[in-house]
Design an enzyme around this catalytic site. Structure first.
Site, PDB file in Angstrom:
ATOM      1  N   HIS A 217      -6.598 -15.864  73.078  1.00 14.91           N
ATOM      2  CA  HIS A 217      -5.244 -15.935  73.649  1.00 14.91           C
ATOM      3  C   HIS A 217      -4.591 -17.306  73.534  1.00 14.91           C
ATOM      4  O   HIS A 217      -3.455 -17.491  73.961  1.00 14.91           O
ATOM      5  CB  HIS A 217      -5.280 -15.531  75.130  1.00 14.91           C
ATOM      6  CG  HIS A 217      -5.918 -16.584  75.989  1.00 14.91           C
ATOM      7  ND1 HIS A 217      -7.283 -16.751  76.076  1.00 14.91           N
ATOM      8  CD2 HIS A 217      -5.378 -17.537  76.780  1.00 14.91           C
ATOM      9  CE1 HIS A 217      -7.555 -17.748  76.876  1.00 14.91           C
ATOM     10  NE2 HIS A 217      -6.423 -18.258  77.321  1.00 14.91           N
TER      11      HIS A 217
HETATM   12  C1  UD1 Z   1      -2.694 -19.524  81.085  1.00 10.60           C
HETATM   13  C2  UD1 Z   1      -3.246 -20.946  81.069  1.00 10.60           C
HETATM   14  C3  UD1 Z   1      -4.464 -21.014  80.178  1.00 10.60           C
HETATM   15  C4  UD1 Z   1      -5.483 -19.969  80.530  1.00 10.60           C
HETATM   16  C5  UD1 Z   1      -4.798 -18.598  80.531  1.00 10.60           C
HETATM   17  C6  UD1 Z   1      -5.735 -17.483  80.902  1.00 10.60           C
HETATM   18  C7  UD1 Z   1      -1.562 -22.739  81.281  1.00 10.60           C
HETATM   19  C8  UD1 Z   1      -0.887 -23.815  80.547  1.00 10.60           C
HETATM   20  N1  UD1 Z   1      -2.271 -21.882  80.523  1.00 10.60           N
HETATM   21  O1  UD1 Z   1      -2.258 -19.211  79.770  1.00 10.60           O
HETATM   22  O2  UD1 Z   1      -5.063 -22.287  80.328  1.00 10.60           O
HETATM   23  O3  UD1 Z   1      -6.544 -19.980  79.614  1.00 10.60           O
HETATM   24  O4  UD1 Z   1      -3.720 -18.636  81.477  1.00 10.60           O
HETATM   25  O5  UD1 Z   1      -5.092 -16.260  80.902  1.00 10.60           O
HETATM   26  O6  UD1 Z   1      -1.474 -22.686  82.483  1.00 10.60           O
HETATM   27  N2  UD1 Z   1       1.780 -12.517  81.133  1.00 10.60           N
HETATM   28  C9  UD1 Z   1       1.772 -11.217  81.539  1.00 10.60           C
HETATM   29  N3  UD1 Z   1       1.223 -10.934  82.763  1.00 10.60           N
HETATM   30  C10 UD1 Z   1       0.690 -11.878  83.557  1.00 10.60           C
HETATM   31  C11 UD1 Z   1       0.722 -13.217  83.126  1.00 10.60           C
HETATM   32  C12 UD1 Z   1       1.267 -13.516  81.912  1.00 10.60           C
HETATM   33  O7  UD1 Z   1       2.231 -10.314  80.854  1.00 10.60           O
HETATM   34  O8  UD1 Z   1       0.194 -11.559  84.654  1.00 10.60           O
HETATM   35  C13 UD1 Z   1       2.341 -12.827  79.784  1.00 10.60           C
HETATM   36  C14 UD1 Z   1       3.748 -13.307  79.837  1.00 10.60           C
HETATM   37  O9  UD1 Z   1       4.390 -12.735  78.760  1.00 10.60           O
HETATM   38  C15 UD1 Z   1       3.626 -14.807  79.614  1.00 10.60           C
HETATM   39  C16 UD1 Z   1       2.373 -14.913  78.770  1.00 10.60           C
HETATM   40  O10 UD1 Z   1       1.546 -13.824  79.181  1.00 10.60           O
HETATM   41  O11 UD1 Z   1       4.750 -15.300  78.994  1.00 10.60           O
HETATM   42  C17 UD1 Z   1       1.616 -16.187  78.964  1.00 10.60           C
HETATM   43  O12 UD1 Z   1       1.354 -16.451  80.348  1.00 10.60           O
HETATM   44  P1  UD1 Z   1       1.238 -17.968  80.883  1.00 10.60           P
HETATM   45  O13 UD1 Z   1       0.886 -17.978  82.326  1.00 10.60           O
HETATM   46  O14 UD1 Z   1       2.432 -18.734  80.457  1.00 10.60           O
HETATM   47  O15 UD1 Z   1       0.065 -18.576  80.038  1.00 10.60           O
HETATM   48  P2  UD1 Z   1      -1.306 -17.973  79.497  1.00 10.60           P
HETATM   49  O16 UD1 Z   1      -1.211 -17.825  78.023  1.00 10.60           O
HETATM   50  O17 UD1 Z   1      -1.750 -16.786  80.286  1.00 10.60           O
END
Ligand code: UD1
Length: 370
Positions: A217
């Site tokens: 991811h």
């Molecule tokens: C975040 C952490 C990363 C960790 C990862 C585990 C930061 C900088 N990154 O990355 O270190 O390894 O979590 O998962 O804090 N989304 C959903 N549902 C959710 C959450 C997110 O659909 O419950 C989608 C959204 O489209 C969002 C994308 O996932 O834009 C990324 O989520 P985000 O929290 O920005 O970062 P992660 O890639 O999950």
């Protein structure tokens, strides 16, 4: 009567939940021992809402026995600046009302950084769990989060000797550093019985050592169309040799859809929705190989001595390379590295020191001593 110590424990994203669960369990046990004073630690759990889907958040609360958060900041997704700013804006008033002596932040996500910035400017002490880890790669958002959090925190609770060395090199005073071990392993050890009862192998028809467990991811792997296409192509090839189980993070699924990349292929490449903690432990314990870019899975593979290939140029968890079963790989070398792993013994490596399931108790001791 003992004066109670007020703490806010912060959790924001999926990899935080298995770190706060053992801490809360240890605080509860500590309070039960202190019957006369009705508890020593007055803690509140704050969920920032960085992760919010049932499969990215709620499922972990249920499985890990984490109490319902006392406060949910409900920030959701956004760019780094937006997400960090929203956490800060919503966390500051919570600190004003709650007036904690300590906040406890874990890991390296945006919520960790945001709450640390708020608390340290308000003169509230910050304890950082999993301090001192460094990938030395500032293109990773997590590396920025680690450096800033550690430079502001008052108590740096480290999982391994390399973390202590990194902090000392950055000029952190010895008196702020305590090596307490790996809290992820506390959660793992206390969930083993449940994970071994997972129904996933039956549902998917998986045999021990007869499948590959994949999680990917990181923006560096999945946000680029060429890189993600090449990864998915390699996984389809691999699935011809051994079944591949790939619970897909929402970020990765979104990118596959955006780039028009086929992300499932018959029944040997199994792309699933994100899975819970116990199913993930089950897959890690039983896989022939784990292919990942997650920090937690590198550590969990090391615990189970399951071979792990980490698709990244570096790791902030070098002990998984030196003692554990982890090896770094890159796309151009992936097929060769996989072949090499499949040719060697199915389990190897040693458990690093203090990965003993008692790290949370040592962390709470360290905070109470101060
Ligand atoms: C975040 C952490 C990363 C960790 C990862 C585990 C930061 C900088 N990154 O990355 O270190 O390894 O979590 O998962 O804090 N989304 C959903 N549902 C959710 C959450 C997110 O659909 O419950 C989608 C959204 O489209 C969002 C994308 O996932 O834009 C990324 O989520 P985000 O929290 O920005 O970062 P992660 O890639 O999950």
């Amino acid at each position: 009567m003992t004066r109670k110590i007020k703490m806010l424990v912060i959790a924001g994203a999926r990899p935080n939940f298995m770190k706060v669960a053992p801490l809360i369990k240890s605080m509860r046990a500590r309070n039960e021992q202190e019957q006369q004073s009705a508890g020593k630690i007055d803690y509140r759990l704050v969920h920032t809402g960085q992760h919010y889907d049932g499969q990215m958040s709620d499922i972990f609360f249920g499985e890990l026995g984490i109490p319902h958060p006392d406060i949910n900041l409900g920030v959701g997704s956004g760019s780094h600046a937006v997400q960090t700013a929203h956490v800060m804006m919503r966390f500051e008033p919570v600190c004003e009302v709650e007036k904690p002596r300590w906040i406890v932040v874990v890991g390296d996500v945006n919520s960790t950084l945001a709450c640390t910035l708020v608390a340290s400017k308000m003169g509230i002490r910050v304890a950082h769990v999993e301090a001192g880890l460094r990938s030395f790669d500032r293109t990773m958002p997590e590396e920025i989060n680690r450096i800033v959090t550690d430079s502001l925190a008052d108590l740096l609770l480290t999982p391994s000797e390399d973390a202590n060395e990194n902090l000392k090199r950055e000029g952190v005073a010895d008196s702020k550093i305590e090596m307490v071990g790996n809290v992820m392993i506390d959660a793992l050890v206390s969930n083993l019985q449940k994970s071994r009862a997972s129904a996933l192998s039956e549902q998917l028809g998986l045999a021990r050592n007869g499948f590959i467990y994949v999680t990917l991811h990181r923006p560096s792997n999945v946000d680029d169309k060429q890189s993600l296409s090449a990864i998915m192509e390699e996984l389809r090839r691999l699935a011809g040799e051994l079944p591949v189980v790939f619970p897909m993070h929402p970020r990765t699924r979104k990118r596959c859809e955006q780039f028009g990349i086929l992300h499932h292929d018959g029944n040997r490449l199994r792309v699933l929705d994100p899975i819970g903690y116990n199913d993930s432990l089950f897959l890690t314990e039983n896989a022939r190989l784990v292919l990942t870019d997650s920090g937690g899975l590198q550590e969990e593979s090391t615990y189970f001595r399951t071979p792990c290939l980490t698709l990244r140029p570096n790791t902030e968890r070098p002990v998984t390379l030196t003692l554990g079963s982890n090896k770094l790989t890159r796309l151009e070398r992936l097929a060769d590295d996989i072949a090499e792993v499949l040719n060697r013994e199915p389990r190897f490596g040693q458990l690093p020191p203090l990965w003993d399931g008692r790290a949370a108790d040592r962390m709470i001791d360290a905070m109470l001593r101060r």
